[in-house]
Motif scaffolding. Structure first.
Motif, mmCIF file in Angstrom:
data_model
loop_
_atom_site.group_PDB
_atom_site.id
_atom_site.type_symbol
_atom_site.label_atom_id
_atom_site.label_comp_id
_atom_site.label_asym_id
_atom_site.label_seq_id
_atom_site.Cartn_x
_atom_site.Cartn_y
_atom_site.Cartn_z
ATOM 1 N N GLU A 201 0.746 -1.306 0.037
ATOM 2 C CA GLU A 201 0.013 0.016 -0.126
ATOM 3 C C GLU A 201 0.927 1.127 -0.002
ATOM 4 O O GLU A 201 0.628 2.233 -0.524
ATOM 5 C CB GLU A 201 -0.861 0.160 1.107
ATOM 6 C CG GLU A 201 -2.072 -1.020 1.091
ATOM 7 C CD GLU A 201 -2.711 -1.373 2.553
ATOM 8 O OE1 GLU A 201 -3.526 -2.214 2.472
ATOM 9 O OE2 GLU A 201 -2.446 -1.035 3.396
ATOM 10 N N HIS B 193 -8.271 0.381 0.337
ATOM 11 C CA HIS B 193 -7.707 0.169 1.625
ATOM 12 C C HIS B 193 -6.724 1.448 2.122
ATOM 13 O O HIS B 193 -6.826 1.646 3.327
ATOM 14 C CB HIS B 193 -6.855 -1.102 1.592
ATOM 15 C CG HIS B 193 -7.708 -2.406 1.406
ATOM 16 N ND1 HIS B 193 -7.095 -3.566 0.882
ATOM 17 C CD2 HIS B 193 -9.021 -2.778 1.559
ATOM 18 C CE1 HIS B 193 -7.866 -4.540 0.932
ATOM 19 N NE2 HIS B 193 -9.024 -4.127 1.149
ATOM 20 N N LYS C 200 -7.514 3.552 5.652
ATOM 21 C CA LYS C 200 -6.470 3.703 6.640
ATOM 22 C C LYS C 200 -6.043 5.027 6.787
ATOM 23 O O LYS C 200 -5.798 5.447 7.902
ATOM 24 C CB LYS C 200 -5.395 2.666 6.446
ATOM 25 C CG LYS C 200 -5.645 1.343 6.416
ATOM 26 C CD LYS C 200 -4.553 0.508 5.776
ATOM 27 C CE LYS C 200 -4.693 -1.026 6.124
ATOM 28 N NZ LYS C 200 -3.777 -2.214 5.674
#
Length: 202
Positions: free
Chosen positions: A146, A179, A183
């Motif tokens: 990520e 995601h 986050k």
């Protein structure tokens, strides 16, 4: 935030009492300290605030106190007061990062204005530090993949370009992006880029 706290450092009890009373009349909290050494001993447990200190004190002068604060990486604004002001002392105080330099007898309104300006500066600094800490905490939630994708997003790469660069499918990139947004608590690309820049400066 500083909650408008002033750390008043002067070895003269009468001066401490008089200045404490003055600053409290305009709604400021004042924590008096007998001298610079006593202040440094208490420093680890103190709330951030504007430091108002005399120059000539036993054990530790105001200028030496500034040097110790710099060594301790304490960036609270310091207002230096002296009854023995001279050009060299003034220069030394400013070299050490003083917010201002005032001579006794101190004009009451000048002192109040100076302290309030220093507190405003401190509040801005504390807010920035708090924001940076929050940004770093959110970035730490990202997986290595990520973080790689976020770096490419910050470069302006499209989903397809990121997919080609990482040899993964565009659908996988989109999943990672979702995601990342979760986050980092934002769907704004601009905010993602700002946070990525914070991470690059760590």
């Amino acid at each position: 935030m500083s909650r408008q706290l002033v750390h008043l450092i002067d070895d003269d009890w009468e001066v401490r009492e008089a200045l404490s009373f003055l600053l409290r009349t305009v709604g400021l909290d004042v924590q008096p300290h007998a001298d610079g050494a006593a202040f440094l001993e208490a420093l680890p447990g103190l709330r951030p605030g504007c430091i108002v200190t005399d120059i000539r004190m036993p054990r530790l002068t105001g200028l030496k106190l500034q040097e110790r604060l710099a060594t301790a990486r304490c960036r609270w604004p310091v207002v230096v007061i002296t009854g023995h002001g001279d050009v060299e002392a003034c220069r030394a105080a400013f070299r050490n990062g003083a917010a201002d330099f005032l001579t006794k007898p101190v004009d009451e309104q000048v002192l109040i204005d100076t302290v309030q300006a220093a507190l405003a500066t401190l509040d801005g600094m504390l807010a920035a530090e708090s924001g940076s800490a929050s940004s770093r905490e959110r970035l730490a939630r990202l997986s290595q993949r990520e973080a790689e994708i976020l770096a490419l997003i910050a470069e302006g790469r499209s989903t397809k370009e990121i997919a080609r660069a990482l040899a993964i499918s565009p659908r996988t990139v989109d999943t990672h992006r979702a995601h990342i947004a979760e986050k980092l608590e934002t769907t704004s690309v601009a905010e993602m880029v700002r946070l990525q820049l914070v991470g690059a400066d760590r």
